[in-house]
Design a protein around this motif. Structure first.
Motif, PDB file in Angstrom:
ATOM      1  N   TYR A 118       0.924   7.255  -5.384  1.00 43.04           N
ATOM      2  CA  TYR A 118       2.295   6.752  -5.334  1.00 43.04           C
ATOM      3  C   TYR A 118       2.796   6.944  -3.902  1.00 43.04           C
ATOM      4  CZ  TYR A 118       1.622   7.177 -10.348  1.00 43.04           C
ATOM      5  OH  TYR A 118       1.106   7.062 -11.625  1.00 43.04           O
ATOM      6  N   PHE A 119       2.996   5.837  -3.196  1.00 45.84           N
ATOM      7  CA  PHE A 119       3.418   5.862  -1.789  1.00 45.84           C
ATOM      8  C   PHE A 119       4.939   5.939  -1.781  1.00 45.84           C
ATOM      9  CE2 PHE A 119       3.326   3.122   2.383  1.00 45.84           C
ATOM     10  CZ  PHE A 119       3.761   4.218   3.105  1.00 45.84           C
ATOM     11  N   ILE A 120       5.465   7.167  -1.676  1.00 52.53           N
ATOM     12  CA  ILE A 120       6.896   7.388  -1.913  1.00 52.53           C
ATOM     13  C   ILE A 120       7.750   7.461  -0.653  1.00 52.53           C
ATOM     14  CG2 ILE A 120       6.631   8.507  -4.157  1.00 52.53           C
ATOM     15  CD1 ILE A 120       6.962  11.203  -2.371  1.00 52.53           C
ATOM     16  N   GLU A 121       7.162   7.888   0.467  1.00 54.55           N
ATOM     17  CA  GLU A 121       7.931   8.038   1.702  1.00 54.55           C
ATOM     18  C   GLU A 121       7.121   7.524   2.887  1.00 54.55           C
ATOM     19  OE1 GLU A 121      11.009   8.962   2.065  1.00 54.55           O
ATOM     20  OE2 GLU A 121      11.464   9.857   0.120  1.00 54.55           O
ATOM     21  N   GLY A 122       7.839   6.938   3.867  1.00 52.69           N
ATOM     22  CA  GLY A 122       7.176   6.410   5.048  1.00 52.69           C
ATOM     23  C   GLY A 122       7.059   4.895   4.987  1.00 52.69           C
ATOM     24  N   LYS A 123       6.654   4.319   6.092  1.00 52.23           N
ATOM     25  CA  LYS A 123       6.576   2.852   6.187  1.00 52.23           C
ATOM     26  C   LYS A 123       5.192   2.338   6.570  1.00 52.23           C
ATOM     27  CE  LYS A 123      11.473   2.256   7.320  1.00 52.23           C
ATOM     28  NZ  LYS A 123      12.460   1.714   8.284  1.00 52.23           N
ATOM     29  N   ASN A 124       4.323   3.234   7.021  1.00 46.33           N
ATOM     30  CA  ASN A 124       3.014   2.797   7.507  1.00 46.33           C
ATOM     31  C   ASN A 124       1.909   3.582   6.825  1.00 46.33           C
ATOM     32  OD1 ASN A 124       5.052   2.787  10.042  1.00 46.33           O
ATOM     33  ND2 ASN A 124       3.735   0.995  10.113  1.00 46.33           N
ATOM     34  N   LEU A 125       1.012   2.861   6.152  1.00 43.12           N
ATOM     35  CA  LEU A 125      -0.113   3.508   5.481  1.00 43.12           C
ATOM     36  C   LEU A 125      -1.250   2.510   5.315  1.00 43.12           C
ATOM     37  CD1 LEU A 125      -1.250   6.002   3.868  1.00 43.12           C
ATOM     38  CD2 LEU A 125      -0.364   4.848   1.814  1.00 43.12           C
ATOM     39  N   GLU A 126      -2.450   2.979   5.571  1.00 42.43           N
ATOM     40  CA  GLU A 126      -3.644   2.182   5.293  1.00 42.43           C
ATOM     41  C   GLU A 126      -4.553   2.975   4.368  1.00 42.43           C
ATOM     42  OE1 GLU A 126      -5.540   1.071   8.929  1.00 42.43           O
ATOM     43  OE2 GLU A 126      -3.937  -0.309   9.528  1.00 42.43           O
ATOM     44  N   MET A 127      -5.132   2.255   3.400  1.00 41.39           N
ATOM     45  CA  MET A 127      -6.140   2.833   2.517  1.00 41.39           C
ATOM     46  C   MET A 127      -7.430   2.066   2.745  1.00 41.39           C
ATOM     47  SD  MET A 127      -4.340   3.629  -1.137  1.00 41.39           S
ATOM     48  CE  MET A 127      -3.493   5.183  -1.400  1.00 41.39           C
ATOM     49  N   PRO A 137      -0.952   5.772  14.930  1.00 43.66           N
ATOM     50  CA  PRO A 137      -0.235   6.629  15.889  1.00 43.66           C
ATOM     51  C   PRO A 137       1.153   6.095  16.240  1.00 43.66           C
ATOM     52  CG  PRO A 137      -2.494   6.251  16.600  1.00 43.66           C
ATOM     53  CD  PRO A 137      -2.251   5.330  15.454  1.00 43.66           C
ATOM     54  N   SER A 138       1.329   4.772  16.118  1.00 39.86           N
ATOM     55  CA  SER A 138       2.606   4.152  16.478  1.00 39.86           C
ATOM     56  C   SER A 138       3.692   4.343  15.427  1.00 39.86           C
ATOM     57  CB  SER A 138       2.395   2.648  16.701  1.00 39.86           C
ATOM     58  OG  SER A 138       1.881   2.047  15.514  1.00 39.86           O
ATOM     59  N   ALA A 139       3.333   4.884  14.263  1.00 38.17           N
ATOM     60  CA  ALA A 139       4.312   5.072  13.188  1.00 38.17           C
ATOM     61  C   ALA A 139       5.413   6.035  13.637  1.00 38.17           C
ATOM     62  CB  ALA A 139       3.627   5.606  11.942  1.00 38.17           C
ATOM     63  N   SER A 140       6.624   5.764  13.191  1.00 40.43           N
ATOM     64  CA  SER A 140       7.775   6.578  13.604  1.00 40.43           C
ATOM     65  C   SER A 140       7.918   7.856  12.784  1.00 40.43           C
ATOM     66  CB  SER A 140       9.059   5.753  13.499  1.00 40.43           C
ATOM     67  OG  SER A 140       9.260   5.331  12.156  1.00 40.43           O
ATOM     68  N   ARG A 141       7.220   7.925  11.669  1.00 38.08           N
ATOM     69  CA  ARG A 141       7.323   9.097  10.801  1.00 38.08           C
ATOM     70  C   ARG A 141       6.064   9.220   9.955  1.00 38.08           C
ATOM     71  NH1 ARG A 141      11.077   8.293   5.614  1.00 38.08           N
ATOM     72  NH2 ARG A 141       9.733  10.042   5.078  1.00 38.08           N
ATOM     73  N   SER A 142       5.951  10.341   9.263  1.00 37.38           N
ATOM     74  CA  SER A 142       4.802  10.558   8.394  1.00 37.38           C
ATOM     75  C   SER A 142       4.934   9.742   7.112  1.00 37.38           C
ATOM     76  CB  SER A 142       4.675  12.047   8.050  1.00 37.38           C
ATOM     77  OG  SER A 142       5.825  12.480   7.351  1.00 37.38           O
ATOM     78  N   SER A 143       3.841   9.622   6.385  1.00 33.35           N
ATOM     79  CA  SER A 143       3.829   8.961   5.081  1.00 33.35           C
ATOM     80  C   SER A 143       3.472   9.981   4.018  1.00 33.35           C
ATOM     81  CB  SER A 143       2.832   7.799   5.068  1.00 33.35           C
ATOM     82  OG  SER A 143       3.275   6.751   5.896  1.00 33.35           O
ATOM     83  N   GLU A 144       4.132   9.883   2.869  1.00 32.68           N
ATOM     84  CA  GLU A 144       3.916  10.839   1.782  1.00 32.68           C
ATOM     85  C   GLU A 144       3.457  10.118   0.521  1.00 32.68           C
ATOM     86  OE1 GLU A 144       6.995  13.776   1.041  1.00 32.68           O
ATOM     87  OE2 GLU A 144       7.844  13.396   3.020  1.00 32.68           O
ATOM     88  N   LEU A 145       2.504  10.743  -0.170  1.00 29.59           N
ATOM     89  CA  LEU A 145       2.004  10.204  -1.419  1.00 29.59           C
ATOM     90  C   LEU A 145       1.900  11.303  -2.467  1.00 29.59           C
ATOM     91  CD1 LEU A 145      -0.131   9.069   1.075  1.00 29.59           C
ATOM     92  CD2 LEU A 145      -0.544   7.423  -0.738  1.00 29.59           C
ATOM     93  N   LEU A 146       2.042  10.900  -3.719  1.00 26.55           N
ATOM     94  CA  LEU A 146       1.705  11.746  -4.853  1.00 26.55           C
ATOM     95  C   LEU A 146       0.411  11.200  -5.437  1.00 26.55           C
ATOM     96  CD1 LEU A 146       2.494  13.905  -7.084  1.00 26.55           C
ATOM     97  CD2 LEU A 146       3.478  11.963  -8.335  1.00 26.55           C
ATOM     98  N   MET A 147      -0.512  12.082  -5.797  1.00 26.48           N
ATOM     99  CA  MET A 147      -1.718  11.648  -6.495  1.00 26.48           C
ATOM    100  C   MET A 147      -1.774  12.280  -7.873  1.00 26.48           C
ATOM    101  SD  MET A 147      -5.790  12.139  -5.796  1.00 26.48           S
ATOM    102  CE  MET A 147      -5.856  13.527  -6.944  1.00 26.48           C
ATOM    103  N   LEU A 148      -1.979  11.449  -8.899  1.00 26.62           N
ATOM    104  CA  LEU A 148      -2.185  11.917 -10.269  1.00 26.62           C
ATOM    105  C   LEU A 148      -3.596  11.539 -10.693  1.00 26.62           C
ATOM    106  CD1 LEU A 148       1.157  10.860 -12.047  1.00 26.62           C
ATOM    107  CD2 LEU A 148       0.588  13.064 -11.001  1.00 26.62           C
ATOM    108  N   GLN A 149      -4.298  12.484 -11.284  1.00 27.26           N
ATOM    109  CA  GLN A 149      -5.688  12.254 -11.660  1.00 27.26           C
ATOM    110  C   GLN A 149      -6.017  13.014 -12.932  1.00 27.26           C
ATOM    111  OE1 GLN A 149      -8.936  12.966  -8.643  1.00 27.26           O
ATOM    112  NE2 GLN A 149      -9.474  14.594 -10.097  1.00 27.26           N
ATOM    113  N   GLY A 150      -6.844  12.424 -13.794  1.00 34.39           N
ATOM    114  CA  GLY A 150      -7.286  13.150 -14.977  1.00 34.39           C
ATOM    115  C   GLY A 150      -8.122  12.296 -15.892  1.00 34.39           C
ATOM    116  N   LYS A 151      -8.902  12.963 -16.704  1.00 39.97           N
ATOM    117  CA  LYS A 151      -9.700  12.298 -17.729  1.00 39.97           C
ATOM    118  C   LYS A 151      -8.784  11.911 -18.888  1.00 39.97           C
ATOM    119  CE  LYS A 151     -13.541  13.311 -20.910  1.00 39.97           C
ATOM    120  NZ  LYS A 151     -14.473  14.376 -21.355  1.00 39.97           N
ATOM    121  N   PRO A 152      -8.885  10.676 -19.384  1.00 39.67           N
ATOM    122  CA  PRO A 152      -8.042  10.277 -20.521  1.00 39.67           C
ATOM    123  C   PRO A 152      -8.316  11.139 -21.750  1.00 39.67           C
ATOM    124  CG  PRO A 152      -9.137   8.367 -19.532  1.00 39.67           C
ATOM    125  CD  PRO A 152      -9.760   9.582 -18.929  1.00 39.67           C
ATOM    126  N   ILE A 153      -7.283  11.401 -22.530  1.00 45.39           N
ATOM    127  CA  ILE A 153      -7.454  12.148 -23.772  1.00 45.39           C
ATOM    128  C   ILE A 153      -8.130  11.268 -24.818  1.00 45.39           C
ATOM    129  CG2 ILE A 153      -6.224  13.302 -25.665  1.00 45.39           C
ATOM    130  CD1 ILE A 153      -4.166  14.236 -23.585  1.00 45.39           C
TER     131      ILE A 153
END
Length: 361
Positions: free
Chosen positions: A238-247, A272-288
């Protein structure tokens, strides 16, 4: 042969990303075993002498365009007492303060990086309020509330909760110091998260549950290793904060949900040209892998069990409410603490000097 190898590598890299879509407003879409996730970000102003906000809430204040929201609160923002059954809540804080109270007479004040993990099990009533403790400066609040399901065999266990103080929460910093990861659940680079409640789906290592908060600074590149369970495990970012991110060198728009193949390494980078950091949440798990029937605060396996949950709550109120108000908060001067039964705990530095203090419901 070399050309084919290059093509295969490129194809494999691209296959890591399965789908990218907008986060939208409100709760995020989540993969099994998760049920719900919301990112709270509220720029609360200074509070008054009663830790109240400047305006009264309307009981349903979820306006995504406002600078801050009252939610179900009247004068103090938050969620007054309400019931849960059949799952767990993970409240992972970044900044701000939360006051917890529940029907078992447990309570606490936490935030500023603390994590509370609560097993609702057979039924609990709790309140989550956000007192504006600062009178001389704003009270910004940022945290995630995540619901993770319980397997059928554990849905009716005794309620429980664990507090993980920020000072103890595991963190990973990349070699170039440009990526910082908070490991709320799971394991990364030898850093194993603090133990979840004993009946949690996350308590079983084979379920490969992970919850990470990732911050990548400008110029940073970090490779998220594939999950131990490979592609049998669900993984979403979940890309929640920031404006620049590459995957994997593919540009990702802000406020995006990215479903990925957990069996493949994934490279995150911020130019490097980004004005601020980017923040993500990662959720992971085996389905029940069991039926999910949800009605509001109750999550069971059948409609009949949901009906029984309502009957049980109406009859027992899951133990009743032992606090003076539905939206009870602790005194302003109260620091971070956790009361579970008769045991009171504090963050590491405060534990020794405050061990004699008693908290009563």
């Amino acid at each position: 042969a070399k050309e084919n190898t290059t093509k295969n590598m490129a194809s494999k890299a691209k296959s890591a990303i399965r789908q990218i879509r907008s986060l939208g407003s409100g709760p995020f879409s989540t993969p099994e075993p998760f049920l719900f996730c919301v990112y709270h970000k509220d720029a609360y102003p200074e509070g008054d002498e009663k830790m109240q906000a400047p305006r009264m809430g309307n009981g349903q204040d979820f306006n995504p365009n406002a600078k801050w929201r009252m939610y179900h609160g009247s004068r103090i923002p938050g969620f007054p007492q309400h019931p849960h059954r059949g799952f767990e809540t993970i409240t992972a804080t970044i900044e701000g303060i939360i006051d917890h109270t529940d029907s078992l007479k447990n309570g606490g004040r936490y935030g500023q990086g603390d994590l509370q993990w609560m097993t609702a099990g057979k039924g609990i009533v709790h309140g989550e309020m956000f007192p504006l403790v600062n009178m001389d400066k704003p009270n910004p609040t940022r945290f995630f509330q995540i619901w993770i399901n319980l397997p059928k065999k554990n849905k009716m266990v005794q309620p429980d909760y664990i507090m993980h103080w920020a000072e103890d929460v595991k963190k990973v910093t990349s070699k170039d110091q440009k990526t910082k990861i908070t490991v709320w659940a799971g394991e990364l680079e030898g850093q194993k998260a603090l133990e979840p409640p004993k009946n949690s789906w996350a308590a079983y290592p084979e379920n490969d549950v992970a919850v990470w908060h990732i911050e990548v600074l400008p110029g940073g590149t970090y490779t998220v290793p594939k999950a131990k369970g490979g592609n049998t495990v669900n993984r979403s970012f979940y890309f929640i904060e920031g404006k620049n991110l590459e995957m994997n060198k593919e540009k990702v728009e802000p406020k995006s949900l990215i479903d990925v193949n957990a069996g493949v390494d994934l490279q995150l980078s911020v130019p490097p040209s980004a004005s601020r950091s980017s923040e993500l949440l990662m959720l992971q798990g085996k389905p029940i892998g069991e039926p999910v029937v949800q009605h509001g605060p109750f999550v069971m396996n059948t409609q009949q069990e949901i009906m029984q949950a309502f009957i049980d709550y109406q009859r027992t109120r899951f133990g009743g409410w032992p606090w003076p108000e539905d939206d009870y908060v602790f005194p302003r001067e109260k620091g971070r603490f956790s009361k579970k039964g008769k045991k009171v705990e504090y963050p590491p530095k405060a534990q020794a000097e405050k061990k004699e203090e008693k908290v009563t419901a």
